[in-house]
Scaffold this active site. Structure first.
Site, short mmCIF file in Angstrom:
data_model
loop_
_atom_site.label_atom_id
_atom_site.label_comp_id
_atom_site.label_asym_id
_atom_site.label_seq_id
_atom_site.Cartn_x
_atom_site.Cartn_y
_atom_site.Cartn_z
N ASN A 1 94.49 12.44 77.07
CA ASN A 1 94.04 11.36 76.18
C ASN A 1 92.93 10.57 76.89
O ASN A 1 93.19 9.91 77.89
CB ASN A 1 95.24 10.47 75.87
CG ASN A 1 94.92 9.33 74.93
OD1 ASN A 1 93.76 9.03 74.67
ND2 ASN A 1 95.95 8.70 74.42
N HIS B 1 91.78 11.45 66.90
CA HIS B 1 92.05 10.99 68.25
C HIS B 1 93.08 11.92 68.90
O HIS B 1 93.93 12.50 68.22
CB HIS B 1 92.60 9.56 68.20
CG HIS B 1 93.08 9.08 69.53
ND1 HIS B 1 92.25 9.08 70.62
CD2 HIS B 1 94.29 8.63 69.95
CE1 HIS B 1 92.93 8.63 71.66
NE2 HIS B 1 94.17 8.36 71.28
N CYS C 1 92.06 3.17 71.67
CA CYS C 1 91.88 4.53 71.13
C CYS C 1 91.10 4.54 69.82
O CYS C 1 90.54 5.55 69.42
CB CYS C 1 93.22 5.21 70.92
SG CYS C 1 94.14 5.34 72.45
N1 ACO Z 1 108.03 13.76 83.17
C1 ACO Z 1 109.32 14.10 83.12
N2 ACO Z 1 110.24 13.37 82.48
C2 ACO Z 1 109.82 12.27 81.86
C3 ACO Z 1 108.48 11.86 81.87
C4 ACO Z 1 107.55 12.66 82.57
N3 ACO Z 1 106.25 12.37 82.65
N4 ACO Z 1 108.37 10.73 81.17
C5 ACO Z 1 109.59 10.41 80.71
N5 ACO Z 1 110.46 11.35 81.13
C6 ACO Z 1 111.90 11.42 80.86
C7 ACO Z 1 112.51 10.08 80.55
O1 ACO Z 1 112.82 9.39 81.73
C8 ACO Z 1 113.73 10.47 79.77
O2 ACO Z 1 114.70 10.89 80.68
P1 ACO Z 1 116.28 10.61 80.36
O3 ACO Z 1 116.56 11.31 79.06
O4 ACO Z 1 116.95 11.19 81.54
O5 ACO Z 1 116.38 9.12 80.24
C9 ACO Z 1 113.27 11.72 79.01
O6 ACO Z 1 112.10 12.19 79.67
C10 ACO Z 1 112.95 11.46 77.57
O7 ACO Z 1 112.15 10.30 77.52
P2 ACO Z 1 111.62 9.76 76.18
O8 ACO Z 1 110.72 8.60 76.46
O9 ACO Z 1 112.75 9.58 75.23
O10 ACO Z 1 110.73 10.99 75.73
P3 ACO Z 1 110.15 11.30 74.31
O11 ACO Z 1 110.80 12.50 73.80
O12 ACO Z 1 110.08 10.09 73.45
O13 ACO Z 1 108.69 11.67 74.71
C11 ACO Z 1 106.48 10.79 74.73
C12 ACO Z 1 107.84 10.72 75.36
C13 ACO Z 1 105.86 12.15 74.97
C14 ACO Z 1 105.60 9.74 75.39
C15 ACO Z 1 106.64 10.54 73.22
O14 ACO Z 1 107.32 9.35 72.97
C16 ACO Z 1 105.35 10.53 72.53
O15 ACO Z 1 104.73 11.56 72.35
N6 ACO Z 1 104.88 9.33 72.08
C17 ACO Z 1 103.60 9.16 71.51
C18 ACO Z 1 102.84 8.33 72.47
C19 ACO Z 1 101.49 8.81 72.76
O16 ACO Z 1 101.07 9.88 72.41
N7 ACO Z 1 100.76 7.94 73.41
C20 ACO Z 1 99.44 8.25 73.79
C21 ACO Z 1 98.78 7.03 74.21
S1 ACO Z 1 98.64 5.95 72.92
C22 ACO Z 1 97.52 6.51 71.92
O17 ACO Z 1 96.60 7.16 72.31
C23 ACO Z 1 97.70 6.21 70.53
#
Ligand code: ACO
Length: 336
Positions: free
Chosen positions: A293, A263, A112
């Site tokens: 992304n 980004h 990224c």
């Molecule tokens: N759809 C539905 N439910 C989902 C999905 C999905 N696509 N993915 C995960 N879940 C569920 C999980 O299984 C979990 O369920 P549970 O509570 O029953 O166990 C629940 O959602 C919560 O999961 P978490 O991983 O705790 O969700 P979180 O609130 O942390 O959100 C996310 C996940 C959006 C990825 C968050 O961590 C985030 O925004 N991270 C930043 C990462 C990012 O933006 N990466 C981009 C790529 S890297 C880059 O470009 C820098």
């Protein structure tokens, strides 16, 4: 002095739109979950094209807008994490498509942050006098490598395909405060976090007997893994720090920047970065809602769309910053 100026910007997004509702039909996810946590509404997926094919389209547009003939290009820099093949680099395939035999093609692998690293490399080459016209491209095809099972859904809903390109040329800079050029780039990496956002295989790690075998595929090691919470926390902190570093280096403050092009990992990350910097969100140009992304392509696609929307105009001071796998992060301050 000689400075590196962005002369033309182009982008190419494959026409196939995949909405969150479309994903609901093929994955265990929901429009509500994706929107609420990421801001993404839809993304683009290729039908069959390769990364270098998308890059080619974006490059043609950038060259046309720069009014530069392809024969004037003396270096191609290609930033991608999803090359057409493991080797040679996608830059060679783009060079072949452009019909530029003999022109050097340099692939960079900073995910990224790839485009920011590319801007830094281009700026340094141009200022040194080694090259006068550089084509810098960021392009990705993610859709061919997504794990659509519940295991991969956290990461697979985030990514889209696309390409962005810029032509960067050598220009005399008489007034450093007014003339269009790249002011500075600030690059960082921290390999202690390499496995928090990565694809393990194919690879030559000590853990593997083969670069790739059936078992590794069955275990899904060729799919991306992300520790979402860790990425979120580091991305916010590092992007704010990279912006402040560029401002301090140039003895400027946040109020002097006309447009912030960050980004696009997650709308919540960018909102938090804006809040930490004390800038209103209308000074940040976001595209994640439409494209998801697109990794190394994100910033040049943002430039392209900001120009089309009239938000980026010649003479504006632009701050770009990115964070990604590695972890890598950085910023570039430039006058467009
Ligand atoms: N759809 C539905 N439910 C989902 C999905 C999905 N696509 N993915 C995960 N879940 C569920 C999980 O299984 C979990 O369920 P549970 O509570 O029953 O166990 C629940 O959602 C919560 O999961 P978490 O991983 O705790 O969700 P979180 O609130 O942390 O959100 C996310 C996940 C959006 C990825 C968050 O961590 C985030 O925004 N991270 C930043 C990462 C990012 O933006 N990466 C981009 C790529 S890297 C880059 O470009 C820098």
């Amino acid at each position: 002095m000689i400075g590196a100026k962005i002369e033309g910007v182009g982008a190419y997004l494959p026409p196939k739109v995949v909405t969150n509702s479309d994903l609901e039909k093929i994955m265990d996810t929901s429009d509500e979950w994706i929107r609420k946590r990421t801001g993404i509404e839809e993304r683009r997926w290729v039908d069959h094209e390769s990364t270098s094919a998308l890059a080619y389209q974006a490059s043609l547009l950038a060259l046309e807008r720069a009014q530069v003939s392809k024969d004037e290009i003396d270096l191609i820099i290609f930033a991608t994490l999803s090359p057409d093949h493991d080797f040679p680099g996608a830059g060679c395939f783009l060079q072949e498509r452009l019909g530029l035999p003999g022109v050097p093609a340099l692939d960079i692998r900073q995910q990224c942050t790839g485009f920011i690293y590319g801007l830094s490399i281009a700026n340094t080459y141009i200022k040194s006098g080694e090259y006068r016209k550089i084509l810098l491209v960021g392009a990705e095809v993610h859709s061919k490598g997504l794990d659509k099972s519940p295991k991969g859904r956290d990461i697979s809903v985030l990514f889209g395909d696309g390409a962005g390109a810029v032509v960067i040329g050598a220009h005399p800079v008489e007034d450093k405060g007014c003339d269009s050029h790249i002011y500075s780039s600030h690059l960082h990496a921290d390999g202690r976090f390499a496995k928090e956002l990565w694809i393990a295989a194919p690879g030559t790690s000590e853990d593997f007997e083969d670069r790739l075998n059936r078992q590794m595929v069955d275990d899904g090691l060729h799919y991306g893994y992300m520790n979402g919470k860790k990425v979120f926390a580091h991305a916010t902190k590092s992007m704010v720090a990279a912006v402040m570093e560029a401002l301090e280096y140039n003895q400027m403050d946040v109020s002097q920047v006309d447009l912030f092009l960050f980004h696009q990992a997650n709308l919540r990350i960018n909102s938090m970065v804006a809040r930490e910097l004390g800038i209103s969100e209308d000074r940040v140009f976001n595209t994640i809602m439409k494209y998801g992304n697109t990794t190394a392509a994100t910033i040049p696609i943002g430039m392209n769309d900001a120009i089309a929307a009239g938000k980026l105009q010649p003479g504006m001071l632009v701050m770009t910053a990115a964070f990604g796998s590695g972890f890598t992060w950085g910023s570039t301050l430039l006058r467009y």
